[in-house]
Scaffold this active site. Structure first.
Site, short mmCIF file in Angstrom:
data_model
loop_
_atom_site.label_atom_id
_atom_site.label_comp_id
_atom_site.label_asym_id
_atom_site.label_seq_id
_atom_site.Cartn_x
_atom_site.Cartn_y
_atom_site.Cartn_z
N LYS A 34 0.80 -0.97 0.00
CA LYS A 34 0.01 -0.06 0.00
C LYS A 34 0.79 1.43 -0.07
O LYS A 34 0.35 2.26 -0.53
CB LYS A 34 -0.92 -0.12 1.22
CG LYS A 34 -1.79 1.32 1.20
CD LYS A 34 -2.62 1.56 0.10
CE LYS A 34 -3.67 2.51 0.49
NZ LYS A 34 -3.44 3.71 0.91
N ASN B 212 0.70 4.06 -2.74
CA ASN B 212 0.51 5.58 -2.60
C ASN B 212 1.57 6.49 -3.18
O ASN B 212 1.32 7.49 -3.69
CB ASN B 212 0.24 5.98 -1.20
CG ASN B 212 -0.96 5.55 -0.68
OD1 ASN B 212 -1.76 4.59 -1.25
ND2 ASN B 212 -1.39 6.26 0.71
#
Length: 303
Positions: A174, A178
């Site tokens: 994750k 991002n």
């Protein structure tokens, strides 16, 4: 199927609602009683006014999912849960925690027999209707325990989710996600600024971004959202030129340095966000002063 959900803000509240719609019995706790009450009425969650009350409404082995700000808030909540949980219970951190913290927390919980999973969660406020992309780090046993909830939260039971690796892997994936997001957003912003700057063509950015959504190589959900925003407010007159940065963009840049890996787009996109946050413009004032000092270039003075 039943689960305890702690943290019922924008993401957590929508996730609780999606779980309820999927037939899951959700017991919810939030520091704001008003938020809990609203979700009781709108989604049908069962309220809890304390951690003890939440756990009392769940049958062991229990799954407790946290949707809290990373750092001290999540840390404090996990510490508070340890003496209240039993062997076989599982904590899921669905927030944007640093993957190093996730690895440490799993090691902290292991002697107590408490499982841990880090679930990188993407989808924002649209996840309620579209589902959430879930990147999960956990042991095989823990993942099997939480998989039924993952399938309800995801866009579909068979897609939009993955057990990507051991504990820490979910938040690591994750984090990089991002970082990529930063770069994609920055490239769209720069390209559209370039179009806007060609004033002799009087280009309609709302029209062009809508055009690119159909068959273009750069079509994407980010472009969809950009087009919708420009249609609503072409000049963005009500938007301040300030872009916040989450911890994950910084962590991606640090990870690249640690690996000795060149990631110029991700790193520069982060630096541009820092630039937008500079309220004093001191660095640019220095540059102007230097040009004046060595070349006699005119200074533009503030009124």
């Amino acid at each position: 199927m039943e689960i305890g959900l702690i943290g019922l803000g924008k993401m957590g509240g929508n996730m609780a609602t999606r779980l309820c719609r999927g037939g899951v019995r959700v017991v919810g706790f939030d520091r704001s009683p008003e938020v809990v009450s609203t979700l009781v009425q709108s989604a049908g969650i069962l309220p809890a006014n304390s951690l003890e009350a939440l756990l009392a409404q769940l049958a062991p082995p229990r799954v407790v999912w946290l949707m809290l700000p990373s750092g001290a808030v999540t840390e404090a909540q996990i510490q508070a849960l340890i003496p209240l949980l039993q062997k076989g219970d599982v904590i899921v951190d669905g927030g944007n925690s640093n993957y190093h913290d996730s690895e440490r927390r799993a090691a902290l919980l292991a002697p107590h027999g408490i499982g841990f999973a880090d679930a990188g969660t993407s989808g924002g406020v649209w996840g309620l209707e579209n589902g959430y992309c879930l990147m999960v780090g956990a042991t095989k046993l823990v993942f099997e325990q939480i998989a039924p909830f993952i399938r309800v939260l995801a866009p579909a039971p068979d897609r939009g989710w993955a057990h990507v690796g051991p504990v820490g892997a979910g938040h690591f994936v994750k984090m990089v996600h991002n970082g990529i997001e930063y770069g994609m957003m920055q490239s769209l912003a720069e390209g559209l600024s370039l179009l806007q700057g060609k004033q002799q063509f009087a280009l309609d950015l709302a029209q062009i971004t809508a055009l690119w959504r159909e068959g273009s190589v750069v079509r994407s959900w980010l472009l969809d959202l950009t087009a919708q925003g420009l249609i609503a407010d072409p000049a963005l007159q009500h938007v301040a030129p300030y872009v916040a940065d989450s911890g994950e963009g910084r962590w991606s840049a640090i990870e690249a340095i640690d690996q000795g890996l060149a990631t110029p787009v991700l790193s520069l996109a982060l630096q541009m966000r820092f630039q937008s946050q500079d309220q004093t413009g001191f660095g640019f004032r220095l540059l102007s002063m230097m040009r004046n000092a060595f070349g006699g270039h005119a200074l533009r003075e503030l009124p």
